[in-house]
Each structure stands twice: as structure tokens, then as C-alpha cells.
Design a protein around this motif. Structure first.
Motif, PDB file in Angstrom:
ATOM      1  N   ALA C 170       0.838  -1.206   0.000  1.00 11.80           N
ATOM      2  CA  ALA C 170       0.000   0.000   0.000  1.00 11.80           C
ATOM      3  C   ALA C 170       0.870   1.252   0.000  1.00 11.80           C
ATOM      4  CB  ALA C 170      -0.929  -0.023   1.205  1.00 11.80           C
ATOM      5  N   ASP C 171       1.874   1.270   0.865  1.00 14.98           N
ATOM      6  CA  ASP C 171       2.745   2.447   0.957  1.00 14.98           C
ATOM      7  C   ASP C 171       3.480   2.703  -0.345  1.00 14.98           C
ATOM      8  OD1 ASP C 171       3.684   2.051   4.459  1.00 14.98           O
ATOM      9  OD2 ASP C 171       1.988   3.024   3.470  1.00 14.98           O
ATOM     10  N   ALA C 172       3.979   1.616  -0.919  1.00 17.86           N
ATOM     11  CA  ALA C 172       4.696   1.785  -2.183  1.00 17.86           C
ATOM     12  C   ALA C 172       3.789   2.392  -3.226  1.00 17.86           C
ATOM     13  CB  ALA C 172       5.240   0.431  -2.641  1.00 17.86           C
ATOM     14  N   ALA C 173       2.532   1.941  -3.184  1.00 17.93           N
ATOM     15  CA  ALA C 173       1.586   2.479  -4.167  1.00 17.93           C
ATOM     16  C   ALA C 173       1.421   3.971  -3.970  1.00 17.93           C
ATOM     17  CB  ALA C 173       0.248   1.752  -4.036  1.00 17.93           C
ATOM     18  N   ILE C 174       1.368   4.396  -2.692  1.00 15.65           N
ATOM     19  CA  ILE C 174       1.219   5.818  -2.407  1.00 15.65           C
ATOM     20  C   ILE C 174       2.388   6.603  -3.000  1.00 15.65           C
ATOM     21  CG2 ILE C 174       1.187   7.543  -0.562  1.00 15.65           C
ATOM     22  CD1 ILE C 174      -0.344   5.584   1.152  1.00 15.65           C
ATOM     23  N   TYR C 202       6.021  15.666   1.895  1.00 17.51           N
ATOM     24  CA  TYR C 202       7.183  15.597   2.778  1.00 17.51           C
ATOM     25  C   TYR C 202       6.800  15.935   4.221  1.00 17.51           C
ATOM     26  CZ  TYR C 202      11.721  16.817   4.799  1.00 17.51           C
ATOM     27  OH  TYR C 202      12.821  16.886   5.605  1.00 17.51           O
ATOM     28  N   ARG C 203       6.036  17.001   4.360  1.00 16.41           N
ATOM     29  CA  ARG C 203       5.673  17.445   5.703  1.00 16.41           C
ATOM     30  C   ARG C 203       4.812  16.409   6.411  1.00 16.41           C
ATOM     31  NH1 ARG C 203       5.886  23.053   4.281  1.00 16.41           N
ATOM     32  NH2 ARG C 203       4.043  22.791   2.994  1.00 16.41           N
ATOM     33  N   ALA C 204       3.996  15.741   5.629  1.00 19.87           N
ATOM     34  CA  ALA C 204       3.111  14.755   6.246  1.00 19.87           C
ATOM     35  C   ALA C 204       3.837  13.454   6.532  1.00 19.87           C
ATOM     36  CB  ALA C 204       1.914  14.501   5.326  1.00 19.87           C
ATOM     37  N   ARG C 205       5.101  13.411   6.207  1.00 11.16           N
ATOM     38  CA  ARG C 205       5.921  12.230   6.492  1.00 11.16           C
ATOM     39  C   ARG C 205       5.335  10.967   5.895  1.00 11.16           C
ATOM     40  NH1 ARG C 205       8.857  16.035   7.883  1.00 11.16           N
ATOM     41  NH2 ARG C 205       9.635  16.363   9.998  1.00 11.16           N
ATOM     42  N   ARG C 206       4.953  11.068   4.653  1.00 10.49           N
ATOM     43  CA  ARG C 206       4.354   9.895   4.026  1.00 10.49           C
ATOM     44  C   ARG C 206       5.470   8.950   3.576  1.00 10.49           C
ATOM     45  NH1 ARG C 206      -0.944  10.620   1.440  1.00 10.49           N
ATOM     46  NH2 ARG C 206      -1.274   8.988   2.967  1.00 10.49           N
ATOM     47  N   PRO C 207       5.124   7.802   3.061  1.00 11.27           N
ATOM     48  CA  PRO C 207       6.146   6.798   2.715  1.00 11.27           C
ATOM     49  C   PRO C 207       7.228   7.347   1.789  1.00 11.27           C
ATOM     50  CG  PRO C 207       3.936   5.870   2.473  1.00 11.27           C
ATOM     51  CD  PRO C 207       3.763   7.288   2.897  1.00 11.27           C
ATOM     52  N   MET C 208       8.476   7.027   2.109  1.00 17.21           N
ATOM     53  CA  MET C 208       9.631   7.403   1.293  1.00 17.21           C
ATOM     54  C   MET C 208       9.816   8.924   1.252  1.00 17.21           C
ATOM     55  SD  MET C 208      10.956   4.578  -0.177  1.00 17.21           S
ATOM     56  CE  MET C 208      11.606   4.872  -1.804  1.00 17.21           C
TER      57      MET C 208
END
Lengths: 395, 340, 638
Positions: C170-174, C202-208
């Protein structure tokens, strides 16, 4: 013999009391929260301590103390509302303020790196990435440190800019209020007492002075005394071409430039005060107690003294009300005379859409008003015994 | 009969309006006030009672002016005195005034004690402040007021207390004559009783020698006055002993006035309530002849002629009408009371 | 009504009424007499009438008709319309439709740049360049930036190739979704939006998210480039896009010897260089003589003075660095004498003050030079096809009438003309109309609010009263002036008159509310009100029928005062520079007088009539109020 208690609460007013308690709690909560928040500075904690001390001390005087506490509570609550207004209103602009500010700035900046640097700086300064409430606490926290942000246009700390401008404004306002109030009330009292020709001259003159908008009057004074007759210099706070700022010439030019705005403001205040005092004095002179005292054989001179003392009291509290108008008036006067005070600074800030500076100016104006009102309330509470006994009227 | 303390002869005083007209609010009033007596003055609002009381003090200020007549108090004609003598020796000292609404009679920003000192020092008493305050306290206690009143501001006192304080202050110097201008009309019934008791006590104890009691509430006069004068449109229309004037009034106006009193007595249900139709004349345009003619039930054309005769019935009971007493009594007897 | 008759007996009321009616009549009637548009009214009426149909034609896009009409005008009224010759030529050369297309694109680009609306930008740029707009070269940079998606593509591809082992599916997909979104946005010519997306990610600290900055930087480069282009564009549009009449005029007007002279005159006697400037002053104040030669000599003199000042400043620099010994080493006597007069103790401060003072003179001299440089610029110097000339035409101002600026009162212009050559008398009538209207609206709103709040607070009492009273007192203590400014600033440029009135009214109600409340409270327990209450009337009805009539007179008086204060507030806002800058109101006229230093230069007709107008209105209103006060609340006078 059963005696009725002098002042009795109406049943309805009693119902309103819980609301006051809620407000008291909210205000206290706001104060404490801000003081304890991690953003609060030493200044805040000192202020809170001073407030608590004053409240505690007020318990030593029964009637006046109660009045004092009420007033302090009220002004503290108002202070927070004023803070909130000063903070939130400018931020109500739809859209991202950064872009709006940027587009004007960009006009003058051709160097792209400076442009982006400024943009980032501004975003960081505003802390736009944090929530609005958080921003508010940071803002208030900084407030007591004496930091009010950075002026966009002048690239200087707002506090520094304001600090250099405030003395100029005060130099005009304070003496103008003092002299104007004293002279105006004296003239009004004279007009009421002496009547006749004296009154017929003073009354229309004061009415005229108090009805003309202040900036118009000052413009006319500028034209008449400054330009046509050339008695006074126009524009500016001092002669910019004098090199030696320690010289007598410089000080003379300071005074010369100060004179015209001061005279304008004073005359206007005199007008308003004279009218008010005249009607108050007339009212008092016709009061029942005057008649009764005379019928008891007390002589006129003594009675007159007390009449005027009573007439002056509302004038003191009236001063508080008219302060608001005076601030607006003095701002305009500074603009008309290009006098380098707070008002002129505000206008420049508006012209440059310099939000932090605008906020800073309006905040200083608000705080000054609040403090002045509080001081006047305290003085009035000290001199008018009726205030101490009447506790049930509006807050 | 002993010499009257206060003797007023044909007193006329007027108001000068902005348009330079003279309105005679007191138009030829005469009476005698004896030692220890209370004279009650009754009449509708606007008949000139309050003006009369001010006039009696001898104190005139625009727009009220002195016209003519004499006011002799303790042997001296007040109107001949210079103002300074009047102020120092008479006002407050020999003749005192109690205003109608005591609410505003005291300076709200001064303590009562300061007021006392003011009054007493203006009259060259020659006492120290301490003595003055002691005197005042004595008086207050005598009149049933707690001593704390002395240090209070007027705003801290209730209505009834204020009125009594004013009375006490007015009588600080034990004036010979006390003029009470509707002292109880602004009070509730229990306070009224207290005030009346106070006045009575002052009279009894000799703090004041005589009193003039002005009111529009007729029932009060019955208990208080020795003589009653009925005033109408600036004149006294009837003067006489209290009981006589109340129970057997002669002048049609007094008659109508007494008839309008609601008194809870036997047979009251059977009597009709009579109120007097019409209104008093405008004092700017005083009608020739009898001033009550417009509203009198027994008016005849001659009444409107100038100078009606002031018929004296007895030495002590006078009235102003062209009919004599017998005729009037006859007319009154013919009145038919309405039956329920 | 009876009451009106009573009021008319009060002299004060009558005086006030007369004053106010005078202003009102003037504001309403005069524009009907002189129907010219106040903003373009300096034309003599006939010429204006000729230009109006022309303008209509242009608006309707009837280029050929307009061209023919211009030709006719030029031939028939050659003297006045002669300067339009180049314009005519331009029209003949260009197709009006083309111009309009370009003009429209120019407007769109301008708007897009204003609002940072990148979506609209690209097509507009293309349309402009392809449509033959002026200086297309200035836009090609932007177009290239927008079209070059290549470099971003490189970055996104490299990011896509990164290891995503540690992530869930899921994260990779994001993460991949982000990259796709960026590509899409860039393909839509919207790199700025793409960058914001990445920054938020970036600010939301999402995957990668740790790998995002690279992409952000790349996009940032594009964004920065765009911003740079934007800056250039603004320069372009300032010069070529449809400027207002004002800027055009300024180019022409700021160019007289007199203006240069006045710039120099502002250097005062107390300045050390005053004497040395004497020759320059003499030159500039010569009335006669060959103006070209005059200008040349003056310019030379200015250059010489400025050089002198530069020398002084250089010397000052040296002295600051090396201190006292440098002073003795000064070769130029003049400079040395200047330095000698500095107070000894504060060398740095002294030098700094000296430099400042000289800087000021320098500025004035540059001013003067600039003004001299423009001398002689006439209409013919405008390039054919210069859109500013077109604008000039549609605003209908022949050059000859430009001389009407800042004229003192005369027969044609009873109150003179202002800095834009507008007839003051006419302009003031329109201004008065607007100001009165705003004041009226503000007064209505403030009084209405005040009445409602005051009535309910006073009559209902209790908790409602506490809330409302607290609210009222709050706004009594915080100066309404401050709130007014903050609100106006927040609202930006207010175009509508009624919005200004609304804003003013929203800040002016407190004292009315307080007074109405006090009156209501005193009426609350009167007998007739009690009777109504006992009879069971609903609250609103009691308020309306039992209480309102008693305070009616008071409400009218309060309304009058509110209108007066509304007018003053509007003027205040305008003087501060808030509100609609293009609207003509009394305050705005004063503001302009202030900006153009009319007061100091003694051009009294540009602001004294306005001041008198305002003063008459407010004074009249206060008089009316005072008169009504006398009638309705007679006080005891001795």
C-alpha cells in the motif's frame, strides 16, 4: 425600625451572574494557559504575577477594591479579545497571504534568489505550516518578549520600528490631552457660570471646533498658519537637512515642527471638553441640592466649588470614551503633517500592505487605549464615591 | 391672642418668563402663624404652594422675583434685609425648608458630616468641628437615625432615611419656623408614619416653634394641622381651624376638595365620589373676578366681576366668595348623595 | 407633522438643515447639469462629445468604422486631433481584431500572473506569442520552462527506480502515486502545483518522504525560473500592456523645467551645499531663453554637483576607515572645510549625518535631472502601435488639454483643476454623492444594529442583557478605528460603496446600542409597559408599540449622528489609502491631495473645497442634532 438595604439586586440581574462567572473563568483560563504554555516568556510570567499581586492587594480596600477587581478582570478579558482580533482579522484574507504579498514585492525585485529567499523567510516567519491556534500562542508568547515579527517592507523588526515612532506620537498626544482637557473644562465651567457675553462667544466657538472633523481642521491650520503665513514649518518631524543632531538649531526645529500638530490637536480637544463641561455645569448648577444648600444659608462661593467638582467627574470618565476618537484623530493629524509618528507609520504600512507592521501598529493603539481606559477608570473610582457604592449596574 | 411668630401680608411674587411676561404664582397671600401651631396648606398641584414656600424664605433667584407684600418673622420684615444678613441670620437659622424630594437634596459626593460642618460654619456658630459633629449626632439620634449616617454618603441611604436626614439637617439650628414642602409624598406608608412622628416630636419638644405643612394629601392634614389654608390659583380661598375647614368647609372649592377624599368611614359607600371637573386657570391670564368661577357649581354671573368680597364669617375662619356662609350651607344641603 | 413644525422653530436645527441640504443639492443636482464623466471631464464639451461615439465603436469591435471616424476627425479638426496621426497610422497598419486578441491574451497573462494561476498561464502565453503580441521574446523563456517537462521526468524516473523493499504494498503504491501525480501536473504545465504537492507529502511524512526533497528541489528550480520570468513579465506589462491614463500622463507631465526647479528649491538654506547650488537655481528659474540650451546647461550643472557630492562621500568613506589622520590628508579645500565643521566628539555620527544630508540633495538633483530629461516629450514620440496610445484615445484626451493640470480657479473651472486635470467642481459633486451615500448606508446599519441590540438588551434583561452589554462594552473600549482598519485591510480592495458602508456600520453601533439600552431600561417598568405585559402581549409587540415610540425621537437623533460619523469614517479610510482606489469620494480627493503634496505647494483649491464640503456636512448634521436635542430634551436653564 426596619431599614431597607440601600441597593438591592433585581431578580433578573441575579440570573445574569452565572454568565459573569463563566466569563471570569474563561478569562482566568486564558491568562493562565498563555502564561504556562511553552511559548510564554519571562515577560508573561512577570505580568501574570503582577496581576495576581494587584488582585490580592485589592482585598485590603473593601469598596474600592471590589471596583478595582471588577475593572481589572474586565480589561484583561478585553485585552485578550483585542489580541485575538488583531491577530485573526488580517489573517482572514482569502487565499494564501504569501502569494498576495509576494506579487507586490516581486515587482521591485529582479534578483530571483533574493525573491525566493524572502518568500521562504516569510513563510518561516509566519509559521504558516503550523495550525492557526498554535500560531496565535506563539504570537502572544512573542508579544511579551517584545517581538512582533518582521516588517516586510522595511526588513526590520516591527518592535524596533514601532519603538522609534511611538515617542513622536506620545509627544503630541499627551500634552495635547492634558492641556486641552484642563483648558477646555475651565472654559466650559466659566461659560456656564458667568453666562452672558462670555457664554455667547465660547459656546458657538467650541461647538464649531468640536463639530469639524479633526483632520479637516488640521489641514486648514496647516494651510493657514503653515503655508500662507509661514509661521510654522510644514511636513516632517524635524529639518532633515540639519546635520548636527545635538545642536540647538536641531532642537529648535524639533519644537517648531511639533508646534502645529500640537496646537491643532489641543484646540480640537478644548472644543469638545468645553461643550461637555458647560452642559454638565449647567445641569449641576440647577440641581436640587444646590437649591437646598442655598436655602440653608450656605454661601455661593462654597456651593460653586462643589458644583464644579461634581460636574468634572463625568468629564473624567468622558475622557475615556473620547480617547478612542482622539487616537483616530491623531493618526490623521500625523498623516496631514507628515509627522513621523505611529499614525503615519500605519498609513505607510497599509500602503505597502505590510501585514506585520499593520498588526503591530493596531495592536499598540489598542493596548494604549486599554491601558488609558483602565487608568482613567481607576482614577474615577478614587474620586467619585458614588461609583464605590453602586455595584449593580453594568460591568 | 399672642403675637404671631410669622405674619404675612399680601405677599405677591412672580416668575418672569423668557418672553418677558410676569406670572404671579403667589398673588396676595396673607396669614398669621402662631407659636406652637402648624399651618397646613392644601391645594391641587400647580396652585402655587411650592412657590409660596420658597417665597416665604425670602430667597429669590431668577426667574422668581419678589413683587410686593411683607413677611415678618420674629418681628423683622425679611424683605428689608440685605442678602448677607438674610443668609447668615435667617436662612436655616430662623426659618428652614424641607424640600419635597429628598433624593436629590443632598450633594451625592459629600459625606453628611461635611455637610453639617458646612451649614454650621456658615452661620458663625463659633464652635469647633468636633462640637458641630457632636451636635449633629445628638440630633440624629433624637430623630431616630443611627449615628453611622453621619459618615455616610447620601447614596448609601435608603429613601426614607434620606428624607429623615434632610429633616434633621434642616433643623440643626433649631429654626423657629419649619416649612415642610410635601415631605411625605415620595415615601411609602410606613416611612410616612415615621416622618410624621418625627415632625410631631420636634414640635412637641420645642426644637421648632411652628411649622408650615404643605401637601396635596388632605387626610394627612387632619392629624397634623392646627389651621388649614386652602390655596387655589395663587390665592388662599379659605383659612380657618383645621376641624372646621375639613368637616364644614365653606368655600365651594374647599367643599369640593373635601368631598373628593376617600375616607374609610361609615356611610362612605352611600356617598358619591365627586371630582372637580375642569382645570385651574392659566396664571398668565388671570380671569377677572373669582378664579374658581369656571369650575364652581354655584357660579353666578356676578362672580366673574372683579373684586369679589372676602366675606368674613368669624374672626378665625375666612373665605373668599361673594355668597355668605348661610347661603352656601344651604346649597350644600341640597346635594343629593347617590345611593348604591 | 406637528413635530417637524416644532423642530423648524429651533434655529440650530434650521441652520444645520440648510447646510446639509446645500451639500445634498449640490451633489445631486450639479452632475445633472454638467453631465461629463468626472474622470474624463477635462475635455471641452464638444471634443468630448466627438470622442464618445468613437469609444463606443472601439468597444463594439468595429475597428474599421473607428478608423474611418478617426480619419474624419483628423481631417476636419486637424488642430486638435493632430497628435492622433500616429495612432491613425497604426490603425491602418494593424487589424483591430488581431490587436484585440493580443490585448486579451495580454490581459489574461497579466491576470494569471497576478493570481499565480498557472493553469491558465500556458495557453495564454501561447496565444499571445502566436497572436503577434509585442516583444514575444520576453515570453519565450516562460514558454520554454513550461514546455520542458523533460528534466522533471528524469528525476521522477530515477525516483521510481529506487528500492521500495521495506515498504508495504500500500505504501509503495502511495509513493508511486505521488510521482505519477507530479508527472501529470508538469504535463499540464503546472510545475508550481506539483512542487506544493511534494512539499505537503514531505511534511506529512508519508512513505519514502526522505527521498522527496530531490524532486522538490528540481521542481523548485523550475518554479524559481518561472518566478524570474514573472518578474520580467511584469516589467513587460508595465511598459506595454494597457496602462492607465495616469502612468501615461505622468510620463508626459513630469517633465517641465518648473518641476525640476521645484525639486531643487526643496533644498533648504540650512544645508551646507545651498550656496553652491545657486547657479543651478538661477538657471532653472530663468523664464525666457532657449529651453533646449537651458536644459542642457542645467543638466551639466547637475552632473557637476552630483560629482561633487560623490567626491564628498568618497572622502567620507576614507575618513571613516582611517580616522583623523585622513582628514588632514584631504586635498580638496571645499571638502575639507565641510569636514571641519563636524562636531569633534562624534566623528562617526557626524560623518553619517553629513552623508545623509548630502544623499538627500543628491536625490533631489537626480529628480531634477530626470524631469529635465523628459522635457520636450510630446505625443508624437509615442510609437505607432503603442497600446498606451490606444488607451489614451479611448479615454479621449487630446494632448492639448493636458495643460489643464493643477490650474487655479478660473472662469472655465470655478474651483480649478486637480493633479489629473479634473475639474474640481464636478469631481467634488460626484465625490460628495458617494461619500453621502456611504455615510447614509453606514448610518442606517449602525443605527439599526444599535437599536436592535439596545432594545433587546434593555428590555429582556437577564442573561441576554449581560451577554449583549459585555459585547457592547468590548467594542466600546477597543477603538473602532482599529477594527475598521483591520477589517478593511482584510477585505482588500473594496469595490462597492455599500460594502464600505457595511463595514463602517458594523463597527460604529456600540454607542448607539448603549444609549438605547439605557433608555429602554428606564422605560421598562413604566406603568403602560407593565400594563401591556400584564395583558399578555408578546415581547416583540411590547417593544414595538410601547417602548419604541418613546425613544423614536432619540433614535432619529442617533441616526443623524451616525451618518455624520459614517461620512468621517469613510473619509478616514480613504485618506489612509484603504477602500476603492478608483472611486471618487471626498476622502479619496484629500488622499490624492496629500500624495501629490498639494497642501504644501499651496494649491488650496485641491483640498480646501473638499474640506469645506465635509465640514459643512458634518457641522450641519451636528447642528440638526443639537437643535433636536433642544426641542425634545429641554433642560432647565436659569
Amino acid at each position: 425600625m426596619a431599614e431597607h438595604a440601600p441597593m438591592r439586586l433585581e431578580p433578573e440581574a441575579r440570573r445574569g451572574k452565572p454568565l459573569l462567572y463563566i466569563m471570569a473563568a474563561l478569562a482566568a483560563g486564558a491568562v493562565i494557559l498563555t502564561a504556562l504554555s511553552p511559548y510564554a516568556s519571562l515577560g508573561w510570567r512577570i505580568a501574570l504575577a503582577a496581576l495576581v499581586m494587584t488582585v490580592l492587594l485589592s482585598y485590603t480596600l473593601p469598596a474600592f477594591g471590589k471596583y478595582l477587581r471588577k475593572r481589572i478582570f474586565w480589561y484583561t478579558a478585553t485585552f485578550f479579545v483585542a489580541l485575538a482580533l488583531n491577530f485573526f482579522l488580517p489573517r482572514l484574507i482569502p487565499g494564501n497571504p504569501v502569494d498576495i504579498i509576494l506579487q507586490d514585492l516581486m515587482m521591485g525585485i529582479t534578483d530571483v534568489s533574493r525573491a525566493t529567499a524572502l518568500k521562504n523567510q516569510y513563510i518561516a516567519q509566519l509559521g504558516l505550516d503550523k495550525s492557526l491556534v498554535e500560531q496565535f500562542f506563539i504570537y502572544t508568547g512573542n508579544l511579551f518578549k517584545g517581538e512582533l515579527g518582521m516588517s516586510l517592507y522595511l526588513a526590520q523588526p516591527v518592535a524596533k520600528v514601532l519603538a522609534s515612532k511611538i515617542p513622536w506620537s506620545v509627544a503630541i498626544m499627551m500634552p495635547a490631552i492634558l492641556v486641552g482637557w484642563l483648558v477646555g473644562n475651565m472654559l466650559g465651567a466659566q461659560a456656564a457660570y458667568k453666562k452672558g457675553v462670555y457664554d455667547k462667544v465660547i459656546f458657538p466657538l467650541s461647538l464649531f471646533l468640536s463639530s469639524i472633523p479633526s483632520f479637516i481642521f488640521s489641514m486648514l491650520m496647516l494651510l493657514w498658519l503653515g503655508v500662507s503665513w509661514n509661521w510654522f514649518p510644514v511636513l516632517g518631524g524635524f529639518d532633515a537637512q540639519i546635520i548636527n543632531k545635538q545642536s540647538l538649531v536641531y532642537y529648535r526645529s524639533l519644537v517648531a515642527h511639533w508646534a502645529l500638530p500640537f496646537i491643532s490637536q489641543t484646540l480640537i480637544i478644548i472644543g469638545g471638553q468645553a461643550i461637555g463641561m458647560r452642559s454638565m455645569a449647567l445641569y449641576e448648577l440647577n440641581a436640587d441640592y444646590v437649591l437646598f444648600a442655598k436655602l440653608q444659608g450656605i454661601r455661593d462661593r462654597k456651593i460653586t466649588r462643589y458644583v464644579f467638582r461634581n460636574a468634572v467627574l463625568p468629564q473624567v470618565s468622558g475622557l475615556a470614551l473620547s480617547l478612542g476618537g482622539m487616537v483616530a484623530g491623531s493618526t490623521l493629524i500625523e498623516i496631514v503633517f507628515s509627522y513621523p509618528g505611529l499614525g503615519q507609520q500605519l498609513m505607510m504600512a497599509i500602503r505597502n500592505v505590510d501585514y506585520p507592521l499593520i498588526s503591530g501598529c493596531t495592536l499598540v493603539i489598542s493596548i494604549t487605549m486599554l491601558v488609558a481606559n483602565l487608568l482613567i477608570d481607576i482614577v474615577y473610582g478614587l474620586i467619585d464615591p458614588r461609583v464605590r457604592s453602586a455595584q449593580t449596574e453594568e460591568s | 391672642m399672642a403675637e404671631p411668630i410669622l405674619s404675612v401680608r399680601d405677599l405677591k411674587t412672580y416668575y418672569r418668563t423668557r418672553l418677558k411676561e410676569n406670572v404671579y404664582a403667589v398673588d396676595g397671600v396673607s396669614f398669621d402663624l402662631h407659636d406652637g401651631h402648624v399651618l397646613g396648606i392644601a391645594g391641587e398641584s400647580g396652585c402655587g404652594k411650592s412657590t409660596l414656600s420658597l417665597s416665604l424664605m425670602g430667597f429669590y433667584f431668577p426667574p422668581l422675583h419678589y413683587g410686593s407684600g411683607s413677611i415678618v418673622l420674629n418681628g423683622t420684615d425679611i424683605m428689608t434685609l440685605p442678602y448677607e444678613t438674610l443668609r447668615r441670620d435667617f436662612l436655616g437659622k430662623q426659618i428652614a425648608y424641607i424640600p419635597q424630594a429628598a433624593m436629590n437634596a443632598l450633594n451625592p459626593t459629600r459625606r453628611i458630616s461635611r455637610y453639617v460642618v458646612d451649614v454650621l460654619s456658615e452661620h458663625d456658630i463659633g464652635t469647633t468641628e468636633k462640637q458641630m459633629l457632636a451636635l449633629a449626632e445628638e440630633k440624629l439620634t433624637f430623630l431616630g437615625l443611627p449615628p453611622r449616617v453621619l459618615n455616610a454618603y447620601p447614596g448609601e441611604l435608603s429613601g426614607g432615611m434620606k428624607q429623615r436626614t434632610v429633616i434633621a439637617l434642616a433643623t440643626l439650628l433649631n429654626p423657629t419656623v419649619l416649612i415642610a414642602d410635601e415631605p411625605t409624598s415620595a415615601l411609602d406608608v410606613s416611612s410616612q408614619k415615621v416622618v410624621m412622628a418625627m415632625l410631631h416630636r420636634m414640635l412637641k419638644q420645642g426644637l421648632v416653634k411652628s411649622m408650615i405643612f404643605i401637601t396635596h394629601e388632605l387626610p394627612l392634614l387632619r392629624h397634623v394641622a392646627d389651621e388649614i389654608a386652602v390655596m387655589y390659583a395663587g390665592e388662599f380661598v379659605e383659612v380657618g381651624p383645621a376641624t372646621d375647614v375639613i368637616f364644614s368647609p365653606i368655600h365651594p372649592y374647599s367643599h369640593a376638595l373635601m368631598g373628593s377624599i376617600i375616607v374609610p368611614e361609615e356611610g362612605m359607600k352611600a356617598r358619591s365620589l365627586s371630582s372637580i371637573p375642569g382645570a385651574p386657570p392659566n396664571l398668565k391670564n388671570v380671569p377677572p373676578g373669582c378664579r374658581f368661577a369656571e369650575r364652581c357649581a354655584y357660579v353666578v354671573p356676578e362672580c366673574r366681576m372683579p373684586d369679589p368680597v372676602l366675606a368674613a364669617m368669624m374672626e378665625e375662619h375666612q373665605y373668599r366668595c361673594r355668597f355668605d356662609e348661610q347661603e352656601l350651607r344651604g346649597k350644600y344641603a341640597l346635594e343629593v348623595p347617590a345611593h348604591v | 407633522m406637528q413635530t417637524i413644525k416644532t423642530m423648524l422653530r429651533s434655529p440650530r436645527f434650521v441652520i444645520g438643515l440648510v447646510l446639509v441640504m446645500t451639500v445634498l443639492l449640490y451633489a445631486v443636482v450639479y452632475p445633472m447639469v454638467d453631465t461629463r464623466d468626472p474622470k474624463v471631464n477635462r475635455l471641452p464639451n464638444e471634443a468630448y462629445q466627438a470622442v464618445v461615439p468613437l469609444r463606443a465603436m472601439l468597444d463594439a469591435g468595429e475597428g474599421e468604422l473607428a478608423t474611418a471616424e478617426i480619419a474624419r476627425l483628423i481631417e476636419e479638426e486637424a488642430a486638435e486631433f493632430g497628435p492622433f496621426r500616429p495612432l491613425y497610422d497604426w490603425y491602418v497598419q494593424h487589424n483591430i481584431a488581431e490587436y484585440q486578441l493580443v490585448n486579451r491574451s495580454a490581459n489574461t497573462i497579466s491576470a494569471a500572473v497576478d493570481k499565480m494561476d498557472w493553469d491558465v498561464l500556458y495557453p495564454a502565453v501561447v496565444a499571445y506569442i502566436d497572436g503577434g503580441g509585442e516583444r514575444p521574446d520576453m515570453l519565450t523563456g516562460m514558454r520554454n520552462l513550461l514546455e520542458d517537462k523533460g528534466q522533471i521526468r528524469v528525476v521522477t524516473d530515477s525516483l521510481r527506480a529506487l528500492e521500495t523493499n521495506g515498504l508495504s504494498d500500500a505504501d509503495a503504491a502511495i509513493w508511486r502515486q505521488l510521482l505519477d501525480d507530479v508527472d501529470t501536473l508538469v504535463a499540464q504545465y503546472n510545475p508550481v502545483k506539483a512542487k506544493k504537492l511534494v512539499d505537503d507529502y514531505y511534511r506529512a511524512r508519508r512513505p519514502m518522504y526522505n527521498d522527496a526533497p530531490v524532486l522538490s528541489a528540481a521542481l523548485g528550480e523550475v518554479s524559481d525560473g518561472l518566478i524570474r520570468e514573472v518578474v520580467n513579465l511584469n516589467l513587460l506589462f508595465e511598459q506595454y500592456a494597457t496602462p492607465t491614463l495616469l502612468s501615461v500622463q505622468r510620463k508626459i507631465d513630469a517633465t517641465t523645467v518648473e518641476k525640476a526647479a521645484s525639486a531643487v528649491k526643496q533644498i533648504k538654506r540650512t544645508h551646507p551645499l545651498y550656496d553652491e547650488l545657486e547657479p543651478l537655481r538661477a538657471l532653472l528659474e530663468t523664464k525666457d531663453g532657449d529651453s533646449a540650451a537651458l536644459v542642457a546647461s542645467a543638466q551639466a550643472e547637475i552632473a557637476r554637483m552630483q560629482q561633487h557630492i560623490a567626491d564628498i562621500k568618497a572622502a567620507a568613506d576614507v575618513v571613516l576607515k582611517e580616522g583623523q589622520p585622513a582628514m588632514d590628508g584631504l586635498t580638496d579645500d571645499v571638502i575639507r572645510s565641510e569636514f571641519a565643521t563636524l562636531p569633534a566628539e562624534t566623528l562617526e555620527d557626524g560623518i553619517a549625518a553629513l552623508v545623509t544630508a548630502h544623499d538627500e540633495v543628491d536625490t533631489r538633483l537626480s529628480d531634477a535631472a530626470q524631469r529635465l530629461a523628459g522635457q520636450g516629450l510630446d505625443f508624437g514620440a509615442f510609437k505607432p502601435g503603442d497600446p498606451s496610445a490606444v488607451k489614451l484615445l479611448t479615454d479621449g484626451i487630446p494632448a492639448s488639454t493636458l495643460k489643464l493640470k493643477n490650474q487655479p480657479p478660473s472662469r472655465e473651472h470655478p474651483l480649478g483643476t486637480d493633479m489629473d486635470s479634473r475639474d474640481v467642481l464636478l469631481e467634488m459633486a460626484h465625490a460628495a454623492r458617494l461619500s453621502l451615500m456611504v455615510g447614509l448606508i453606514a448610518g442606517c446599519i449602525a443605527t439599526l444594529l444599535g437599536i436592535i441590540i439596545g432594545l433587546f438588551a434593555g428590555y429582556v434583561g437577564g442573561a441576554l442583557d449581560s451577554i449583549l452589554t459585555t459585547w457592547t462594552n468590548l467594542f466600546l473600549v477597543i477603538p473602532s478605528f482599529v477594527i475598521l482598519i483591520l477589517l478593511s485591510v482584510a477585505m482588500g480592495q473594496i469595490r462597492e460603496a455599500w460594502i464600505t458602508g457595511l463595514v463602517i456600520g458594523l463597527t460604529a453601533w456600540p454607542w448607539t446600542a448603549k444609549s438605547v439600552r439605557a433608555q429602554t431600561v428606564s422605560l421598562r417598568f413604566r406603568d403602560h409597559v407593565n400594563m401591556a405585559r400584564i395583558t399578555g402581549y408578546p415581547t416583540w409587540r411590547i417593544i414595538l408599540t410601547e417602548i419604541a415610540p418613546y425613544i423614536a425621537s432619540y433614535i432619529v437623533m442617533a441616526f443623524i449622528l451616525q451618518v455624520a460619523s459614517g461620512i468621517i469614517s469613510e473619509a478616514t479610510l480613504a485618506i489612509l489609502g484603504l477602500g476603492d482606489p478608483s472611486a471618487i469620494s471626498l476622502g479619496r480627493m484629500i488622499n490624492r491631495a496629500q500624495q501629490y503634496e498639494s497642501i504644501v505647494n499651496g494649491r488650496w483649491w485641491e483640498f480646501v473645497p473638499v474640506a469645506v464640503c465635509i465640514a459643512m456636512t458634518t457641522f450641519g448634521l451636528y447642528m440638526m442634532n443639537s437643535g433636536m436635542d433642544q426641542v425634545f430634551n429641554p433642560k432647565i436653564r436659569s
